[in-house]
Design an enzyme around this catalytic site. Sequence first.
Site, PDB file in Angstrom:
ATOM      1  N   SER A   1       0.650  -1.331   0.153  1.00 56.28           N
ATOM      2  CA  SER A   1       0.218   0.071  -0.052  1.00 56.28           C
ATOM      3  C   SER A   1       0.828   1.254  -0.102  1.00 56.28           C
ATOM      4  O   SER A   1       0.389   2.354  -0.305  1.00 56.28           O
ATOM      5  CB  SER A   1      -1.069   0.225   1.016  1.00 56.28           C
ATOM      6  OG  SER A   1      -0.369  -0.322   2.462  1.00 56.28           O
TER       7      SER A   1
ATOM      8  N   LYS B   1     -12.242  -0.777  -1.252  1.00 56.83           N
ATOM      9  CA  LYS B   1     -11.224   0.153  -2.066  1.00 56.83           C
ATOM     10  C   LYS B   1     -11.831   0.087  -3.444  1.00 56.83           C
ATOM     11  O   LYS B   1     -12.658   0.777  -3.685  1.00 56.83           O
ATOM     12  CB  LYS B   1      -9.843  -0.543  -2.081  1.00 56.83           C
ATOM     13  CG  LYS B   1      -9.231  -0.105  -0.687  1.00 56.83           C
ATOM     14  CD  LYS B   1      -7.972  -0.690  -0.054  1.00 56.83           C
ATOM     15  CE  LYS B   1      -7.563   0.030   1.191  1.00 56.83           C
ATOM     16  NZ  LYS B   1      -6.939  -0.853   2.058  1.00 56.83           N
TER      17      LYS B   1
ATOM     18  N   HIS C   1      -5.321  -4.120  -2.242  1.00 56.83           N
ATOM     19  CA  HIS C   1      -5.198  -2.962  -3.229  1.00 56.83           C
ATOM     20  C   HIS C   1      -5.244  -3.696  -4.697  1.00 56.83           C
ATOM     21  O   HIS C   1      -5.541  -2.929  -5.544  1.00 56.83           O
ATOM     22  CB  HIS C   1      -4.027  -2.289  -3.279  1.00 56.83           C
ATOM     23  CG  HIS C   1      -3.999  -1.406  -1.806  1.00 56.83           C
ATOM     24  ND1 HIS C   1      -4.621  -0.227  -1.980  1.00 56.83           N
ATOM     25  CD2 HIS C   1      -3.359  -1.722  -0.626  1.00 56.83           C
ATOM     26  CE1 HIS C   1      -4.392   0.427  -0.772  1.00 56.83           C
ATOM     27  NE2 HIS C   1      -3.686  -0.382   0.041  1.00 56.83           N
TER      28      HIS C   1
HETATM   29  C1  LIG Z   1      -6.940  -1.183   3.528  1.00 54.82           C
HETATM   30  C2  LIG Z   1      -6.233  -2.233   3.773  1.00 54.82           C
HETATM   31  C3  LIG Z   1      -6.623  -3.252   4.794  1.00 54.82           C
HETATM   32  C4  LIG Z   1      -7.881  -2.637   5.844  1.00 54.82           C
HETATM   33  O1  LIG Z   1      -9.083  -2.821   5.081  1.00 54.82           O
HETATM   34  P1  LIG Z   1     -10.186  -2.070   5.851  1.00 54.82           P
HETATM   35  O2  LIG Z   1     -11.437  -2.909   5.012  1.00 54.82           O
HETATM   36  O3  LIG Z   1     -10.020  -0.609   5.340  1.00 54.82           O
HETATM   37  O4  LIG Z   1     -10.229  -2.306   7.182  1.00 54.82           O
HETATM   38  C5  LIG Z   1      -5.984  -4.454   4.939  1.00 54.82           C
HETATM   39  N1  LIG Z   1      -4.707  -4.451   4.074  1.00 54.82           N
HETATM   40  C6  LIG Z   1      -4.372  -3.732   3.323  1.00 54.82           C
HETATM   41  C7  LIG Z   1      -3.243  -4.098   2.635  1.00 54.82           C
HETATM   42  C8  LIG Z   1      -4.775  -2.567   3.094  1.00 54.82           C
HETATM   43  O5  LIG Z   1      -4.514  -1.624   2.254  1.00 54.82           O
END
Ligand SMILES: *Cc1c(COP(=O)(O)O)cnc(C)c1O
Length: 394
Positions: free
Chosen positions: A179, A238, A207
């Site tokens: 990320s 996302k 992602h």
């Molecule tokens: C955003 C993210 C999460 C968390 O997901 P949420 O649904 O926002 O709690 C977990 N792992 C990665 C790699 C992320 O980018």
Amino acid sequence: MRRLKQQLAALSEQNMLRTLREVESAQGPHVQIAGKDQLLLCSNNYLGLASHPALVEAACCATRDFGVGSGASRLVSGSMSLHHRLEEEIAEFKGTEAALLFNTGYAANNGIIQGLIGPEDRVFSDALNHASIVDGCRLSGAKISIYPHNDMVALEQMLTNAFKLRTGRWLIVTDGVFSMDGDMAPLDRLVELKERFDAWLMVDDAHGGGVLGAGGRGTAEHFGCLGKIDLQMGTFGKAFGSFGAYLAASRSVIDVLINRSRAFIFSTSLPPGVVATNCAALQLVNSEEGRIRRERLEKNRHLFVGCLEQAGLDLCGSTTQIVPVLTRNPAPTMKAAASLFERGICLSGIRPPTVPSGACRLRATLMADHDPQEIVAAADKIIAVLAELNLQDA
Ligand SMILES: *Cc1c(COP(=O)(O)O)cnc(C)c1O
């Protein structure tokens, strides 16, 4: 109280204080912040589905038919038909026997790792894995071996060394797309290693899901190894534009988690409107429109990265829609972000502890419905601001 205030003052002095920015409009390529229109270059709404009419309609219909709340956790009375339908659809999408919903990606990573492994087991975890994976590993009580980011030679060496004294279960866990760097884990090589050393492989594709691979099935599809990953975790917050998370895996893994995963057991299940939205999002990602949106996103990425690379900026090895620009130190990083904000561009300055000290960056993320001309103009503004602050060859 005084100690808290001192703590905050110290953070502020070090340019490390975090504050909230209030967004006054719906999520889209442009948003309204402090009464002003901003080009949004920091959302994870990659395909632009967060305010898509088909998803809004699905949320409204399900809410009218089934209400706003699920009333209980899944094991009590909150396991509604919609939850079961979405799980079947995810399993089909990912090509696994079964799937299980979690309320957030954060909760999923905590609950999956805690539910499947314990103190007698060992996890091999990439140094740049998401905080929720780190927390899940800690919660499990397993022995933890952290391997240098994407370093398969180092991982192989660690696996070889630990093999002689092996006890318990082994889990290799990685982000699909990282990320903060926007690069991918080499899943083909991780599959080789996990097969050779008889370990489980877990991929957090928060992602990559919806974006990568011809069908939007994520990083595993990109590397052609969809069927070879034991635990495929993904989120709906996302590219899918909504909220929630899932694990796609074998029937027995899912059944063990239903019995053991505390994040799954001790939490009210997702509300009907959210679950129906996720079904609609999955359908859209799977459709011709989904394919077109992925293509537009890739074109925007190509355009944006081309401009920044031509200006000689360090993009931290990014190969995806997450495009970091290395700026190194907190003060100039935050200055650059503020200066861009004044010019109508909203993106985030990333500081420790999210990234190591000296690795601060501006982090831009692209969307399918960004206007290509605006993307080029934004890249030019970033280049200009970094030049003004002498950060071009930081
Ligand atoms: C955003 C993210 C999460 C968390 O997901 P949420 O649904 O926002 O709690 C977990 N792992 C990665 C790699 C992320 O980018």
